[in-house]
Enzyme design. Structure first.
Site, PDB file in Angstrom:
ATOM      1  N   PRO A  28       0.803  -1.236   0.000  1.00 38.18           N
ATOM      2  CG  PRO A  28      -0.850  -1.571   1.614  1.00 38.18           C
ATOM      3  CD  PRO A  28       0.457  -2.114   1.128  1.00 38.18           C
ATOM      4  CG  ASP A  62      -4.905   0.145 -24.551  1.00 43.95           C
ATOM      5  OD1 ASP A  62      -5.925  -0.291 -25.093  1.00 43.95           O
ATOM      6  OD2 ASP A  62      -3.874  -0.530 -24.364  1.00 43.95           O
ATOM      7  CD  GLU A  73      -2.003  -7.526  10.268  1.00 40.04           C
ATOM      8  OE1 GLU A  73      -1.762  -6.309  10.360  1.00 40.04           O
ATOM      9  OE2 GLU A  73      -3.122  -7.967   9.950  1.00 40.04           O
ATOM     10  NE  ARG A 106      -3.951  -4.891 -22.847  1.00 41.02           N
ATOM     11  CZ  ARG A 106      -4.248  -3.845 -23.599  1.00 41.02           C
ATOM     12  NH1 ARG A 106      -3.576  -2.709 -23.408  1.00 41.02           N
ATOM     13  NH2 ARG A 106      -5.182  -3.909 -24.513  1.00 41.02           N
TER      14      ARG A 106
END
Length: 274
Positions: free
Chosen positions: A93, A173, A120, A158
């Site tokens: 995160p 895209d 954790e 891709r």
């Protein structure tokens, strides 16, 4: 491009290795995937990879030793193929938000080693010793890094040459530089009329300039509505045209004034014959 993944669940990566365009590209040798399970680098009968956190608290923490041993094995395998030392990226995160530019950068490289945490978190000493970058998909928490790693891999693979059937497809895209970093326009296919709703007339016109303008305007409209910060980023880069700005001003209800027409200088009259 070679991707090495350190994960407790190697079987999860069959999704990108075996299926869809990434699976086809893997079978063609356009990229390779190698998974390393930290449990294979333990030395106790229980193959322990986690333990309780110092200082107390809920959950368990992944141990530094098995993770570092797995990374070292991956680096050695890459070196045996003549590849340079790979960056080591932890899915976390606290990491930098992964975006299209990050996918393009990865696709242009020899690859990297992805660390999929669980529980954790991961012992900070492993991060300090081995991790060179941290990647996040957004402000939310997953059960582990595997799903995030799948997204990182798919977005990069891709973009490799020859992976998509139409080489121009990736240029359309969302977030691509060919679209000034904006969102892509809506798409339509057959039937021409579905449940009473027709395909927009410009797309049926066969007039390429009108089609391009319609798509550009829909891209601008969608972006300013859903992701206005992308419009500001495009302005800062100087990639919005005057026509773009005029259309955005119309959407905002503040149309730009028309530029003053330049008057042609009058030609001097020939002298009258005497």
């Amino acid at each position: 491009m070679r991707i090495d993944v350190v994960t407790l669940f190697p079987e999860m990566f069959g999704v990108v290795r075996d299926l869809g365009v990434t699976g086809r590209a893997h079978a063609q040798g356009r990229w390779s995937l190698h998974a390393w399970n930290p449990r294979d680098f333990t030395h106790d009968v229980h193959r322990t990879v986690d333990d309780r956190p110092y200082g107390g608290g809920p959950g368990m923490v992944m141990m530094a030793g098995p993770l570092e041993a797995a990374v070292n094995a991956a680096q050695e395998a890459r070196a045996a193929l003549g590849l340079g030392r790979a960056p080591v990226a932890l899915l976390a995160p606290v990491g930098r938000r992964y975006d299209q530019a990050g996918a393009e950068s990865l696709a242009a490289s020899e690859g990297l080693i992805l660390i999929c945490g669980r529980y954790e978190g991961v012992d900070q000493r492993f991060i300090a010793r081995c991790v060179t970058q941290e990647i996040s998909l957004g402000d939310f928490v997953l059960s582990g890094g595997e799903i995030a790693a799948l997204a990182v891999i798919d977005a990069a693979v891709r973009l490799l040459p020859g992976v998509l059937n139409d080489g121009e497809s990736a240029l359309q895209d969302s977030f691509n530089d060919a679209l000034s970093g904006l969102l892509d326009s809506p798409h339509y296919t057959r039937p021409e009329v579905y449940e009473g709703e027709s395909v927009p007339a410009p797309l049926l016109s066969g007039h390429h300039a009108n089609i391009s303008r319609w798509r550009r305007e829909r891209s601008l409209e969608l972006t300013v509505t859903r992701r206005p910060e992308l419009i500001e980023a495009a302005r800062e880069k100087g990639v919005l045209t005057l026509a773009d700005e005029r259309y955005l001003a119309e959407l905002a209800g503040t149309p730009l004034p028309e530029p003053a027409k330049r008057r042609r200088p009058s030609r001097p009259k020939p002298p009258k014959a005497s």
